[in-house]
Design an enzyme around this catalytic site. Structure first.
Site, short mmCIF file in Angstrom:
data_model
loop_
_atom_site.label_atom_id
_atom_site.label_comp_id
_atom_site.label_asym_id
_atom_site.label_seq_id
_atom_site.Cartn_x
_atom_site.Cartn_y
_atom_site.Cartn_z
N HIS A 96 124.19 43.92 -41.03
CA HIS A 96 122.95 43.14 -41.07
C HIS A 96 122.45 43.06 -42.51
O HIS A 96 122.62 44.00 -43.29
CB HIS A 96 121.89 43.80 -40.16
CG HIS A 96 120.68 42.94 -40.01
ND1 HIS A 96 119.69 42.89 -40.96
CD2 HIS A 96 120.33 42.06 -39.04
CE1 HIS A 96 118.76 42.02 -40.56
NE2 HIS A 96 119.13 41.50 -39.41
N GLU A 166 123.44 34.76 -39.71
CA GLU A 166 122.01 34.98 -39.87
C GLU A 166 121.63 34.72 -41.32
O GLU A 166 121.66 35.65 -42.15
CB GLU A 166 121.65 36.42 -39.51
CG GLU A 166 122.03 36.80 -38.09
CD GLU A 166 121.19 37.97 -37.61
OE1 GLU A 166 120.45 37.80 -36.64
OE2 GLU A 166 121.24 39.05 -38.23
P1 PGA Z 1 113.98 37.80 -36.49
O1 PGA Z 1 115.19 38.79 -36.84
O2 PGA Z 1 114.33 37.08 -35.22
O3 PGA Z 1 112.79 38.67 -36.36
O4 PGA Z 1 113.88 36.83 -37.65
C1 PGA Z 1 116.50 38.36 -36.68
C2 PGA Z 1 117.48 39.38 -37.16
O5 PGA Z 1 117.24 40.08 -38.15
O6 PGA Z 1 118.54 39.51 -36.53
#
Ligand code: PGA
Length: 246
Positions: A96, A166
């Site tokens: 992440h 992401e």
């Molecule tokens: P968020 O986080 O939906 O709060 O933007 C997404 C993530 O970090 O996977």
């Protein structure tokens, strides 16, 4: 085709909050979302409690937010893949952007963790995504493709791997929700390269009920990886119902 809908709680929830969430989810589940694969990724402290509450026949998969590449040893503060598996995890989230930015996660450690996760028969959920300046300069596709190639380097069979795209500029309270037109090129490139071979391609970053459908409509997207909008169980239930067409 399976549509994935899940959340990482990040560094949130006490044990009692985690159990309450899991209890409500388990009571609502019971085959309510055909074609949808729900998953939740609690902090390591709550993995076993959540797994126990959900029980062995749950449709909901449980994941860890991180795991070390070694099975055991002198690695203070870390947990291993066998340990998170023992606590009930079936998925391991890897790479992440918060871990890459603040905890020295690199393409190399991501690759080691992907291999360790597969070695133990769990599903790696590999997170990739470009920063705002790369997006602004039009470099998203090569940046993300390079990250995925590095994560999967030397992995022969990628059929158990989930990839979550992401973009960093879309994540979190200061993120800007992505429009389908912002993410189409990267997803098309991911689909071309890995679409038929990986277990699923997910999108994450400011996903909520207002944009879930339009993001799922982007070619190549097999699921949603949600943060804030699913930290309360009602938020996840609402998204699951929406995606299942209920
Ligand atoms: P968020 O986080 O939906 O709060 O933007 C997404 C993530 O970090 O996977």
């Amino acid at each position: 085709m399976t549509t994935w809908v899940g959340t990482s709680w990040k560094m949130n929830k006490t044990l009692s909050e985690a159990r309450d969430y899991a209890r409500t989810l388990a009571a609502t589940d019971q085959g309510r979302w055909p074609g949808v694969q729900p998953f939740i990724i609690p902090p390591a402290t709550a993995l076993s409690a959540v797994s126990e509450v959900l029980g062995p026949r749950s449709h909901v998969l449980v994941g860890a937010q991180n795991a070390h590449w070694e099975d055991a040893g002198a690695w203070t503060g870390e947990v291993s893949v066998p340990q998170v598996a023992d606590a009930g995890a079936q998925i391991v989230e890897i790479g992440h952007s918060e871990r890459r930015e603040f905890f020295a996660e690199t393409d190399e450690t991501v690759n080691l963790k992907v291999r360790a996760t597969l070695r133990h028969g769990l599903t790696p959920l590999v997170c990739v995504g470009e920063p705002a300046d790369v997006f602004a300069s039009g470099g998203s596709v090569p940046y993300v493709i390079r990250q995925v190639r590095a994560a999967l380097d030397g992995v022969g069979d990628v059929s158990a791997v989930l990839v979550a795209y992401e973009p960093i500029w879309a994540i979190g309270a200061r993120g800007r929700p992505a429009a389908p037109s912002d993410i189409g090129d990267v997803l098309a490139a991911l689909r071309t390269e890995w679409g038929g071979s990986v277990r699923g391609l997910l999108f994450g970053g400011s996903v909520d009920r207002s944009n879930a459908r339009s993001i799922l409509g982007v070619d190549g997207v097999d699921g949603l990886f949600v943060g804030r909008a699913a930290w309360e169980v009602d938020g996840l239930l609402e998204l699951l119902d929406l995606v299942a067409g209920r």
